[in-house]
Design a protein around this motif. Structure first.
Motif, PDB file in Angstrom:
ATOM      1  N   ILE A   1       0.713  -1.272   0.150  1.00 54.63           N
ATOM      2  CA  ILE A   1       0.124   0.045  -0.509  1.00 54.63           C
ATOM      3  C   ILE A   1       1.180   1.813  -0.367  1.00 54.63           C
ATOM      4  CG2 ILE A   1      -0.716  -0.048   2.419  1.00 54.63           C
ATOM      5  CD1 ILE A   1      -3.145   0.767   1.808  1.00 54.63           C
ATOM      6  N   ASN A   2       2.274   1.399   0.555  1.00 53.18           N
ATOM      7  CA  ASN A   2       2.671   2.325   0.891  1.00 53.18           C
ATOM      8  C   ASN A   2       3.097   3.132  -1.268  1.00 53.18           C
ATOM      9  OD1 ASN A   2       3.214   3.167   3.444  1.00 53.18           O
ATOM     10  ND2 ASN A   2       4.629   1.432   3.382  1.00 53.18           N
TER      11      ASN A   2
ATOM     12  N   HIS B   1      -0.384   4.264  -2.874  1.00 56.60           N
ATOM     13  CA  HIS B   1      -0.485   4.998  -2.491  1.00 56.60           C
ATOM     14  C   HIS B   1       0.782   6.117  -2.783  1.00 56.60           C
ATOM     15  CE1 HIS B   1      -2.042   8.209   0.326  1.00 56.60           C
ATOM     16  NE2 HIS B   1      -1.187   8.341   0.958  1.00 56.60           N
ATOM     17  N   LYS B   2       1.686   6.185  -2.694  1.00 53.21           N
ATOM     18  CA  LYS B   2       3.123   7.685  -3.067  1.00 53.21           C
ATOM     19  C   LYS B   2       2.438   7.776  -4.376  1.00 53.21           C
ATOM     20  CE  LYS B   2       6.706   6.910   0.422  1.00 53.21           C
ATOM     21  NZ  LYS B   2       7.368   5.698   0.419  1.00 53.21           N
TER      22      LYS B   2
ATOM     23  N   GLU C   1      -0.594   9.851  -4.376  1.00 57.09           N
ATOM     24  CA  GLU C   1      -0.100  10.857  -4.680  1.00 57.09           C
ATOM     25  C   GLU C   1       0.385  11.571  -5.791  1.00 57.09           C
ATOM     26  OE1 GLU C   1      -1.540  13.371  -1.386  1.00 57.09           O
ATOM     27  OE2 GLU C   1      -3.042  11.714  -1.732  1.00 57.09           O
TER      28      GLU C   1
ATOM     29  N   LYS D   1      -9.395   7.393  -4.946  1.00 55.20           N
ATOM     30  CA  LYS D   1      -9.811   6.400  -4.570  1.00 55.20           C
ATOM     31  C   LYS D   1      -9.360   5.138  -4.980  1.00 55.20           C
ATOM     32  CE  LYS D   1     -13.276   9.638  -3.762  1.00 55.20           C
ATOM     33  NZ  LYS D   1     -13.275  10.929  -2.823  1.00 55.20           N
TER      34      LYS D   1
ATOM     35  N   PHE E   1      -4.271   1.597   8.022  1.00 58.59           N
ATOM     36  CA  PHE E   1      -4.334   2.571   6.135  1.00 58.59           C
ATOM     37  C   PHE E   1      -5.070   3.020   6.132  1.00 58.59           C
ATOM     38  CE2 PHE E   1      -0.408  -0.470   6.567  1.00 58.59           C
ATOM     39  CZ  PHE E   1       0.406   0.222   6.977  1.00 58.59           C
TER      40      PHE E   1
ATOM     41  N   ASP F   1      -7.584   5.474   6.250  1.00 60.73           N
ATOM     42  CA  ASP F   1      -7.134   6.567   5.704  1.00 60.73           C
ATOM     43  C   ASP F   1      -7.194   6.556   4.016  1.00 60.73           C
ATOM     44  OD1 ASP F   1      -8.341   7.465   8.733  1.00 60.73           O
ATOM     45  OD2 ASP F   1      -6.280   8.362   8.445  1.00 60.73           O
ATOM     46  N   TRP F   2      -6.475   5.476   4.098  1.00 59.82           N
ATOM     47  CA  TRP F   2      -5.303   5.928   2.685  1.00 59.82           C
ATOM     48  C   TRP F   2      -6.892   4.716   1.754  1.00 59.82           C
ATOM     49  CZ3 TRP F   2      -0.127   4.781   2.737  1.00 59.82           C
ATOM     50  CH2 TRP F   2       0.520   5.394   3.314  1.00 59.82           C
TER      51      TRP F   2
ATOM     52  N   ASP G   1      -9.915   3.344   0.640  1.00 57.88           N
ATOM     53  CA  ASP G   1     -12.168   4.106   0.328  1.00 57.88           C
ATOM     54  C   ASP G   1     -13.201   3.162   0.065  1.00 57.88           C
ATOM     55  OD1 ASP G   1     -11.690   6.889  -0.387  1.00 57.88           O
ATOM     56  OD2 ASP G   1     -10.133   6.217  -1.607  1.00 57.88           O
TER      57      ASP G   1
END
Ligand code: ADE
Ligand code: ZN
Length: 338
Positions: free
Chosen positions: A118-119, A122-123, A126, A137, A161, A163-164, A166
């Motif tokens: 997920i890191n 997510h990066k 972003e 999402k 995680f 908050d990351w 949906d």
């Protein structure tokens, strides 16, 4: 309409992608590159031989190859590169919003940490938001061929995680793994604030769509091709304006339909169903958003109004705020009316 005119129109439409498995965007070129740096031997000796292997008679034949390809992904950088490659590709196709799936169990079952996966994703998401202006999402999908207990442990791993993430989804081998198998974990996921979607009625019967709606309480159905078999189900989809995220090239490649001319999306639009078009696993099925729009429009002879409706539906069915939906929808209308 001429092919070139149709392609140009489709290219210019601002689009939302709502049905995309990030592992399914793994192009052979990147697969080779990552395999090399991770010292992994691929079962193929060239990009051409990988592409040749992408011939499927059904969903399971695809899944076997898709899970094998994903084994190359080990480090955070791998997940970042995978996601970034997808975002730059769809940016070139004027996709402005994405809601993408990832399959944590495909990686955690091989000893890759949930955080690593997920890191990286997510990066990249972003960076895509900052540099490409693509909003996003993220949807964590449970593998339905595994147990509900395994899904519960994935839910647990996701909580730091939260908050990351949906929403949660349900994918993998549909036949014999009905939505009813996952009632408890979907309920628990909703209690943690996740939105709910599920693949249903891709290969499975319309009963599975009913189960996804009535038992899992999903807000969207992924695929849902088989709904036209059941008039009462069509009425239900209409009453609640339940979106269907369709993937035409995937359906042809996995033999859900025999040929694109048989795709149900036009009939669905005629009935007023909130049908949308997406790419599912573009690296495996021969096309991203534009190719899905193009092949569908060509085979079904869709006109500009129908193309506009599909694009509007994509935003309408998304999890964007009302304001963001209105902004994108007015841009679609402006594009078609200018
Ligand atoms: N995982 C990736 N693509 C899928 C599909 N089309 N159906 C079910 N599971 C999937
Ligand atoms: Zn899918």
């Amino acid at each position: 309409m001429e092919s070139s005119e149709l392609k140009e129109i489709i290219q210019g439409i601002p689009k939302a992608e709502l049905h995309l498995h990030i592992e399914g965007s793994f192009e052979p070129e990147l697969m080779f590159e990552i395999a090399k740096r991770n010292n992994i031997d691929l079962a193929y000796d060239s990009i051409e031989s990988i592409k040749k292997a992408y011939k499927f008679n059904n969903l399971q034949e695809f899944l076997d190859i898709y899970y094998t390809g994903a084994q190359v992904l080990i480090h955070e950088q791998d997940f970042f590169d995978l996601t970034w490659a997808y975002l730059t590709k769809v940016h070139s196709q004027n996709v402005v919003h994405v809601e993408i799936f990832f399959d944590p169990q495909t990686h955690t079952d091989r000893g890759v940490g949930f955080d690593v996966v997920i890191n990286g994703i997510h990066k990249a998401l972003e960076k895509g938001k900052q540099e490409l202006n693509i909003s996003y999402k993220l949807i964590m999908s449970y593998l339905r061929h595994l147990s509900e207990e395994a899904a519960f442990s994935t839910l647990e791993s996701s909580l730091p995680f939260k908050d990351w993430i949906d929403g949660v989804g349900l994918d993998s081998s549909e036949m014999g793994n009905p939505p009813s198998k996952f009632v408890n974990v979907f309920k628990a996921s909703a209690n943690h604030g996740y939105q709910l979607v599920a693949h249903a009625g891709e290969e499975g019967p319309s009963d599975y769509i009913w189960e996804a709606l009535d038992l899992l309480k999903v807000v969207r159905i992924d695929h849902g091709n088989r709904c036209l078999d059941d008039e009462a189900l069509v009425q239900r989809l209409l009453e609640q304006n339940i979106p269907l995220t369709l993937c035409p090239l995937s359906n042809v490649e996995l033999k859900v339909i025999q040929k694109m001319e048989d795709h149900p999306v036009r009939k669905m639009l005629d009935k007023g169903i909130l049908a949308t078009i997406h790419s599912d696993d573009p690296a495996y099925f021969g096309g991203y958003m534009n190719e899905n729009y193009y092949e569908t429009a060509k085979a079904l002879d869709l006109d500009k109004n129908q193309l506009m409706q599909l694009a509007i539906n994509g935003f309408e069915a998304s999890w964007l705020s009302t304001e963001a939906k209105e902004k994108h929808i007015s841009e679609v209308k402006e594009y078609f009316n200018s």
